[in-house]
Design a protein around this motif. Structure first.
Motif, short mmCIF file in Angstrom:
data_model
loop_
_atom_site.label_atom_id
_atom_site.label_comp_id
_atom_site.label_asym_id
_atom_site.label_seq_id
_atom_site.Cartn_x
_atom_site.Cartn_y
_atom_site.Cartn_z
N UNK A 34 49.90 11.46 23.97
CA UNK A 34 49.24 11.70 22.68
C UNK A 34 50.09 12.63 21.81
N UNK A 35 50.66 13.67 22.45
CA UNK A 35 51.52 14.61 21.73
C UNK A 35 52.77 13.89 21.19
N UNK A 36 53.30 12.98 22.00
CA UNK A 36 54.47 12.21 21.59
C UNK A 36 54.13 11.30 20.41
N UNK A 37 52.95 10.64 20.50
CA UNK A 37 52.55 9.75 19.41
C UNK A 37 52.40 10.52 18.10
N UNK A 38 51.86 11.73 18.21
CA UNK A 38 51.69 12.58 17.03
C UNK A 38 53.06 12.98 16.46
N UNK A 39 54.03 13.31 17.35
CA UNK A 39 55.38 13.69 16.91
C UNK A 39 56.06 12.52 16.21
N UNK A 40 55.88 11.31 16.75
CA UNK A 40 56.46 10.11 16.15
C UNK A 40 55.88 9.88 14.75
N UNK A 41 54.55 10.04 14.64
CA UNK A 41 53.87 9.81 13.36
C UNK A 41 54.31 10.86 12.33
N UNK A 42 54.39 12.12 12.77
CA UNK A 42 54.73 13.22 11.86
C UNK A 42 56.17 13.14 11.35
N UNK A 43 57.08 12.68 12.20
CA UNK A 43 58.50 12.67 11.82
C UNK A 43 58.93 11.35 11.19
#
Length: 464
Positions: A103-112
């Protein structure tokens, strides 16, 4: 000859220009053509997030590993936007990282706005699939990344064929299509190809792709066999002439090509990038007493070098196993030089090169911490500290090479007639001359030579 007239130096500059033109353009993907509709033929590596699982060692080891992954990604032409690391006893069998971290990775992908995730390990096909389904962008593992770099950097026909073969072997295990298109059967005429009677005797799209890949791999293996024959002929020629060979090996980006340039003035491509050298570059050199030897620059090693790459590049790495001496180059300014030495020796063991005499060459002395150099010298007594950039320590290294090169074993004392200048020339090239003077009957020489040359000189031996 001035530098601008040196064809090898010009070639090195052209190589650098070619390399810089390979940098990826954002928004475009690297299409490795040939097999259609195979997802892993198309790598998107423009804007990436890195993710690693730390299972053992210190936090410093984990950070070094991720720093190396960043350097690999940048060498492939990527823009690294973020990096995540997770401490686990072992990678998650389903998604490599735990569900919370996904979930943290998905959020990082979305944010960047990243388009690719690169994992610091070799992932199973199911792990890649599951992770992609969760983070909604392409996921690439360390093996695919290194293969992609190798594909960009291979220059010779043999290098290109080796890389392609390794890529195909990797992809065969990971064939998958978009949606269900690879599970459809391609044949069948009855009922318009549908329903009862419409499912034979065809093969699925997946099977078709797999068959085409197998055919391509067989073709590449045949090509490599022919190319290997050519290289063996050259190697046999060097062996017949008893020319000792010195292989420059070591961790990627340790400065091997710069060292070869410093030792021979070879004008080889030098770039601050991982895996700038893939195909071995061999140059002629000679000792201060006139003995000729060859120096070969080889592909850089890296931690956890994928097994299929060791297999594919066995011919390149054979330069190390067949050498009379290995110059094992280490980057003295790296955070973990001892880890690099261990990783390289692991590959030496895989290619059966552990018995070859080795000189540790601690490079980049001008950038290294003196305390680190002192600790390395304490651990590796047969080591020389140099700087390929400034020339520091190069004379000491040349002396070490001279001392460790095999010495011809047969002592001869002969007077060679002046009509046999060819034999005197052979002595200058391949013998260790202890005494040489011109007398009335010819050239009086006392030298250590290899057995074949000793046999030719036997007829001119001096009676004692």
């Amino acid at each position: 000859m001035s530098d601008e007239n040196r064809p090898d130096l010009q070639q090195g500059e052209m190589d650098l220009q070619d390399r810089s033109s390979l940098r990826r353009v954002a928004g475009l993907s690297t299409e490795l053509e040939d097999i259609s509709e195979v997802e892993y033929r198309q790598l998107r590596l423009e804007r990436v997030v890195l993710v690693g699982v730390w299972t053992e060692g210190t936090v410093e080891d984990a950070e070094n590993s991720l720093t190396e992954l960043k350097a690999l990604a940048e060498t492939a032409g990527s823009d690294v936007l973020d990096a995540l690391i997770q401490r686990r006893q072992k990678p998650d069998p389903a998604t490599y990282i735990g569900s919370g971290k996904v979930e943290e990775l998905r959020e990082a992908v979305r944010a960047t706005g990243a388009d690719t995730v690169i994992c610091d390990g070799e992932l199973a096909p199911s792990q890649l699939r599951n992770l992609e389904d969760r983070v909604k962008v392409k996921v690439v593992d360390r093996v695919a990344l290194i293969l992609d770099i190798f594909a960009q950097h291979a220059k010779s026909a043999e290098g290109k064929a080796q890389v392609e073969l390794a890529q195909l072997q990797y992809q065969t295990q990971r064939l998958r299509g978009w949606g269900g298109n690879l599970s459809r059967q391609a044949g069948g005429q009855a009922a318009g190809g549908e329903g009862i009677g419409g499912r034979g005797p065809g093969e699925t799209k997946l099977e078709t792709d797999r068959r085409r890949i197998q055919a391509k791999m067989a073709k590449l293996r045949r090509e490599l066999k022919e190319l290997r024959g050519t290289r063996e002929t050259k190697k046999a020629e060097r062996r017949r002439n008893k020319i000792p060979s010195v292989a420059i090996a070591g961790y990627t980006n340790a400065g091997k090509s710069s060292l070869l340039n410093r030792l021979t003035g070879a004008g080889v491509l030098v770039e601050d990038a991982l895996f700038a050298t893939l195909d071995p570059t061999t140059r002629r050199a000679e000792t201060s007493d006139g003995r000729v030897y060859t120096l070969s620059d080889t592909v850089g090693f890296v931690r956890h070098l994928p097994h299929q790459l060791v297999e594919a590049f066995r011919s390149t790495l054979e330069e190390v196993a067949d050498a009379d001496l290995v110059l094992h180059v280490v980057d003295g300014s790296h955070p973990d030089p001892e880890g690099q030495i261990a990783a390289v020796r692991e590959v030496f063991a895989q290619i059966e090169a552990v018995r070859v005499p080795e000189v540790i060459v601690i490079n980049k002395a001008d950038q290294a911490d003196p305390l680190v150099l002192k600790a390395l010298l304490a651990r590796e007594p047969h080591a020389v500290v140099v700087s390929a950039r400034t020339g520091e320590g190069i004379d000491e290294l040349l002396n070490a090479i001279e001392a460790d090169l095999p010495v011809p074993e047969v002592l001869v004392d002969a007077v060679v007639p002046y009509s046999r200048g060819d034999l005197v020339n052979q002595l200058h090239l391949h013998a260790e001359i202890e005494q040489l003077e011109h007398v009335a009957d010819g050239t009086h020489v006392v030298a250590r030579v290899h057995p074949e040359l000793a046999a030719e000189l036997e007829q001119f031996a001096r009676a004692h």
